[in-house]
Design a protein around this motif. Structure first.
Motif, PDB file in Angstrom:
ATOM      1  N   TRP A 205       4.003  -4.954 -18.311  1.00 19.22           N
ATOM      2  CA  TRP A 205       4.113  -5.450 -17.121  1.00 19.22           C
ATOM      3  C   TRP A 205       4.152  -4.563 -15.944  1.00 19.22           C
ATOM      4  CZ3 TRP A 205       6.132 -10.472 -16.169  1.00 19.22           C
ATOM      5  CH2 TRP A 205       6.636 -11.063 -17.384  1.00 19.22           C
ATOM      6  N   GLU A 206       3.724  -3.440 -16.019  1.00 21.21           N
ATOM      7  CA  GLU A 206       3.612  -2.240 -14.961  1.00 21.21           C
ATOM      8  C   GLU A 206       2.894  -2.661 -13.738  1.00 21.21           C
ATOM      9  OE1 GLU A 206       2.405   1.472 -16.305  1.00 21.21           O
ATOM     10  OE2 GLU A 206       4.533   1.752 -17.080  1.00 21.21           O
ATOM     11  N   GLY A 207       1.390  -3.393 -14.241  1.00 21.59           N
ATOM     12  CA  GLY A 207       0.522  -3.691 -13.086  1.00 21.59           C
ATOM     13  C   GLY A 207       0.295  -5.189 -12.804  1.00 21.59           C
ATOM     14  N   VAL A 208       1.323  -5.763 -13.378  1.00 22.37           N
ATOM     15  CA  VAL A 208       1.095  -7.476 -13.022  1.00 22.37           C
ATOM     16  C   VAL A 208       1.554  -7.706 -11.860  1.00 22.37           C
ATOM     17  CG1 VAL A 208       1.963  -9.447 -13.854  1.00 22.37           C
ATOM     18  CG2 VAL A 208       1.638  -7.936 -15.682  1.00 22.37           C
ATOM     19  N   TRP A 209       2.589  -7.178 -11.129  1.00 20.43           N
ATOM     20  CA  TRP A 209       2.996  -7.595  -9.782  1.00 20.43           C
ATOM     21  C   TRP A 209       1.842  -7.105  -8.711  1.00 20.43           C
ATOM     22  CZ3 TRP A 209       3.465  -4.236  -5.670  1.00 20.43           C
ATOM     23  CH2 TRP A 209       3.517  -3.148  -5.803  1.00 20.43           C
ATOM     24  N   LYS A 210       1.155  -6.148  -9.089  1.00 22.58           N
ATOM     25  CA  LYS A 210      -0.008  -5.828  -7.941  1.00 22.58           C
ATOM     26  C   LYS A 210      -0.886  -6.589  -7.836  1.00 22.58           C
ATOM     27  CE  LYS A 210       1.100  -0.979  -9.505  1.00 22.58           C
ATOM     28  NZ  LYS A 210       0.294   0.408 -10.104  1.00 22.58           N
ATOM     29  N   GLN A 211      -0.765  -7.799  -8.666  1.00 17.32           N
ATOM     30  CA  GLN A 211      -1.906  -8.802  -8.384  1.00 17.32           C
ATOM     31  C   GLN A 211      -1.519 -10.115  -7.689  1.00 17.32           C
ATOM     32  OE1 GLN A 211      -4.095  -9.430 -12.480  1.00 17.32           O
ATOM     33  NE2 GLN A 211      -2.909  -7.781 -13.186  1.00 17.32           N
ATOM     34  N   MET A 212      -0.247  -9.945  -7.234  1.00 14.24           N
ATOM     35  CA  MET A 212       0.485 -11.158  -6.566  1.00 14.24           C
ATOM     36  C   MET A 212      -0.391 -11.325  -5.420  1.00 14.24           C
ATOM     37  SD  MET A 212       4.290 -10.790  -6.930  1.00 14.24           S
ATOM     38  CE  MET A 212       4.801 -11.936  -5.963  1.00 14.24           C
ATOM     39  N   PRO A 213      -0.722 -12.683  -5.005  1.00 15.60           N
ATOM     40  CA  PRO A 213      -1.511 -12.960  -3.705  1.00 15.60           C
ATOM     41  C   PRO A 213      -0.401 -12.960  -2.511  1.00 15.60           C
ATOM     42  CG  PRO A 213      -1.013 -14.995  -4.848  1.00 15.60           C
ATOM     43  CD  PRO A 213      -0.350 -13.918  -5.644  1.00 15.60           C
ATOM     44  N   TYR A 214       0.857 -12.779  -2.792  1.00 15.40           N
ATOM     45  CA  TYR A 214       1.730 -12.974  -1.662  1.00 15.40           C
ATOM     46  C   TYR A 214       2.685 -11.775  -1.617  1.00 15.40           C
ATOM     47  CZ  TYR A 214       0.190 -17.638  -2.556  1.00 15.40           C
ATOM     48  OH  TYR A 214      -0.493 -18.843  -2.747  1.00 15.40           O
ATOM     49  N   LEU A 215       3.120 -11.032  -0.306  1.00 12.83           N
ATOM     50  CA  LEU A 215       4.068 -10.172  -0.262  1.00 12.83           C
ATOM     51  C   LEU A 215       4.842 -10.542   0.923  1.00 12.83           C
ATOM     52  CD1 LEU A 215       2.127  -6.739  -0.851  1.00 12.83           C
ATOM     53  CD2 LEU A 215       3.548  -8.006  -2.523  1.00 12.83           C
ATOM     54  N   PHE A 216       6.200 -10.493   0.641  1.00 13.44           N
ATOM     55  CA  PHE A 216       7.359 -10.970   1.550  1.00 13.44           C
ATOM     56  C   PHE A 216       8.267  -9.775   1.874  1.00 13.44           C
ATOM     57  CE2 PHE A 216       6.263 -15.471   0.481  1.00 13.44           C
ATOM     58  CZ  PHE A 216       5.005 -15.651   1.163  1.00 13.44           C
ATOM     59  N   PHE A 217       8.461  -9.391   3.110  1.00 23.14           N
ATOM     60  CA  PHE A 217       9.580  -8.286   3.107  1.00 23.14           C
ATOM     61  C   PHE A 217      10.315  -8.425   4.216  1.00 23.14           C
ATOM     62  CE2 PHE A 217       5.452  -6.196   1.858  1.00 23.14           C
ATOM     63  CZ  PHE A 217       5.737  -5.686   0.917  1.00 23.14           C
ATOM     64  N   ASP A 218      11.625  -8.479   4.018  1.00 25.11           N
ATOM     65  CA  ASP A 218      12.637  -8.685   5.200  1.00 25.11           C
ATOM     66  C   ASP A 218      13.678  -7.383   5.063  1.00 25.11           C
ATOM     67  OD1 ASP A 218      14.537  -9.619   6.771  1.00 25.11           O
ATOM     68  OD2 ASP A 218      14.852 -11.510   5.767  1.00 25.11           O
ATOM     69  N   MET A 219      13.414  -6.724   6.170  1.00 26.03           N
ATOM     70  CA  MET A 219      14.200  -5.509   6.146  1.00 26.03           C
ATOM     71  C   MET A 219      15.772  -5.852   6.611  1.00 26.03           C
ATOM     72  SD  MET A 219      11.881  -2.783   8.417  1.00 26.03           S
ATOM     73  CE  MET A 219      12.989  -1.461   8.146  1.00 26.03           C
ATOM     74  N   LYS A 220      16.068  -6.929   7.249  1.00 21.46           N
ATOM     75  CA  LYS A 220      17.318  -7.163   7.481  1.00 21.46           C
ATOM     76  C   LYS A 220      18.245  -7.378   6.224  1.00 21.46           C
ATOM     77  CE  LYS A 220      17.391 -10.598  10.595  1.00 21.46           C
ATOM     78  NZ  LYS A 220      17.464 -11.871  11.305  1.00 21.46           N
ATOM     79  N   ASN A 221      17.598  -8.120   5.436  1.00 16.70           N
ATOM     80  CA  ASN A 221      18.395  -8.319   3.922  1.00 16.70           C
ATOM     81  C   ASN A 221      18.597  -7.059   3.414  1.00 16.70           C
ATOM     82  OD1 ASN A 221      18.435 -10.956   4.430  1.00 16.70           O
ATOM     83  ND2 ASN A 221      16.562 -11.485   3.374  1.00 16.70           N
ATOM     84  N   ALA A 222      18.053  -5.826   3.473  1.00 19.26           N
ATOM     85  CA  ALA A 222      18.223  -4.531   2.679  1.00 19.26           C
ATOM     86  C   ALA A 222      19.248  -3.762   3.450  1.00 19.26           C
ATOM     87  CB  ALA A 222      16.940  -3.647   2.626  1.00 19.26           C
ATOM     88  N   LEU A 223      19.635  -4.148   4.800  1.00 15.62           N
ATOM     89  CA  LEU A 223      20.732  -3.310   5.489  1.00 15.62           C
ATOM     90  C   LEU A 223      21.945  -3.118   4.911  1.00 15.62           C
ATOM     91  CD1 LEU A 223      19.524  -3.991   9.143  1.00 15.62           C
ATOM     92  CD2 LEU A 223      18.721  -1.960   8.010  1.00 15.62           C
TER      93      LEU A 223
END
Length: 471
Positions: A67-85
């Protein structure tokens, strides 16, 4: 994406259950776990993780080497810093650490991106991180759709000046760009932006001449959404683009607006106070005929003018979905709607139904302009059964309310137009009045209109106080 302390070393691993199978040893049967999912090809694994958040997708790399490289082929990346605070930790330290993790995920991703969205804090606009992300996502990852939004914790905060190098948004793969809560002092980041088809600037602070240069630098735009604040009212906002199909404008501090767009089908206006002296010059042949009537009726209310249309392949206008979801973008009720529709075109009638369903609320004014197709049809059917047989539940099952409806270019011999008006009358869609404007019709149509209005009067009214008239 709400990142944990480190998505690559987190102890919270995704759960991937193995399928049990029976295995016989001697006279005894043993249950053995078999990981059949990991044996699937990459394209199947990718379909599985597409349903996960970016954080969860990255964590699948901890399951096994498979599974190591599978996510690296995803066509979308979404980041929300607010949810990580975390409330108990200093914001500055958290902001820097989370930004580093986002950078790491972007750099470790392989291949191109269809869509990337980042909701970040203020420091990233000042320490060069945001520019690094933009450069990497556009010029390395060849992202097609990029959304960047800045937020402040606990209070809204003012727009932050965004200093970017020239031509940074110029790349043939980038076709859609959304920026929120920034301030531009120069337009050079948009130099040679022939690539952009969609540009959305929300809660943006920019002077008129800079914004005019930004718009002029994007000649291929088909959709332009502006929610703009200026330091002064002086100046003229100039939107000159013959490829534009959709324009939304929210701008409370402007003296004059010029819109010149030969292909413009949708114009949405909010917080442009025409009644207070703001002058809007509209050069848009597809809208001019009926947009002027709307402004005369109610100038200051938020309104949309929509020439419903589709291309030769039946594809909807690029702004059609935006119209149906516009309140989700601006958190405001658009009180007036004007549409131009061909009732003989099934696709356009279907799109009209979609718009009315999406606007299932108390509208102040609904104006419907019927396109003149110069084809005489049979006289309108007067019975309820006839109307329902023709349209089925097409308009009868739409639950919306409107204070007043105006029908323009209404042809007394067109049964399609009559069926629409009749469905409104019977179902009580109109709270006060239905007005049929015949000023654009030839004199020989007057008798037909008299007959149609008489038939509408005889229909059972869903609202007994409805006033039906024509002028």
């Amino acid at each position: 994406m709400s990142l944990p302390q480190n998505p690559f070393t987190s102890s919270t691993r995704p759960s991937m259950k193995k399928s049990p199978s029976l295995e016989k040893e001697g006279n005894q049967m043993h249950i053995k776990n078999v990981d059949r999912i990991s044996k699937l090809p990459d394209d199947m694994l990718l379909k599985i993780i597409k349903s996960l958040s970016t954080e969860e997708a990255v964590q699948t790399s901890l399951l096994s080497k498979r599974w190591e490289g599978v996510w690296k082929q995803m066509p979308y990346l979404f980041f929300d810093m607010k949810n990580a605070l975390k409330v108990e930790l200093p914001l500055a330290e958290q902001s820097h650490f989370i930004a580093q993790l986002i950078t790491k995920v972007i750099n470790n991703h392989s291949g191109n991106l269809e869509h990337c969205k980042i909701l970040h804090m203020t420091p990233q606009t000042q320490d060069g991180t945001l520019e690094t992300w933009i450069r990497s996502l556009i010029h390395v990852k060849h992202t097609k759709c990029l959304e960047l939004k800045r937020f402040r914790v606990n209070r809204p905060g003012r727009a932050r000046v965004l200093h970017l190098p020239p031509n940074i948004f110029s790349h043939p793969m980038l076709t859609s760009l959304l920026l929120s809560r920034y301030q531009f002092e120069s337009a050079h980041a948009f130099n040679n932006c022939n690539n952009l088809i969609i540009l959305k600037l929300f809660k943006f602070k920019v002077e008129g001449d800079v914004l005019n240069t930004v718009i002029a630098s994007c000649p291929s735009l088909k959709m332009l959404v502006l929610e703009i604040f200026q330091n002064s009212r002086t100046g003229c906002l100039k939107i000159h683009n013959n490829n534009l199909k959709f324009v939304h404008l929210t701008c409370t501090e402007i003296d004059n607006v010029e819109v010149s767009a030969a292909l413009l089908d949708i114009l949405s206006i909010h917080n442009v106070k025409l009644s207070r002296g703001v002058n809007i010059v509209l050069d848009a042949p597809r809208l001019l005929q009926f947009s002027q009537r709307l402004w005369k009726v109610c100038q200051s209310l938020p309104h949309i003018v929509y020439n419903i249309s589709c291309d030769t392949q039946g594809n909807e206008n690029i702004g059609h979905e935006f119209v149906m979801n516009i309140e989700n973008y601006f958190m405001v009720v658009f009180a007036t709607l004007a549409v131009n529709v061909d009732m003989m075109n099934p696709k356009e009638v279907y799109m009209l139904k979609q718009v009315l369903e999406a606007w299932a609320r108390d509208l102040q004014i609904l104006q419907i302009f019927f396109k003149d197709n110069d084809i005489d049809k049979k006289e309108g059917e007067s019975s309820i059964d006839g109307i329902q047989n023709k349209w089925g539940n097409y308009f009868f099952d739409i639950d919306f309310r409107v204070k007043s409806v105006f029908l323009y270019n209404f042809n007394g011999s067109d049964e399609d137009q009559f069926a629409l008006a009749a469905s409104f009358v019977i179902q009580g869609k109109m709270m006060e009045s239905l007005t049929i404007d015949t000023s654009s019709l030839p004199a020989n149509k007057t008798l037909a209109i008299d007959t149609v209005v008489a038939k509408l009067m005889k229909l059972p009214k869903g609202n007994k106080n409805l006033n039906i008239k024509y002028i």
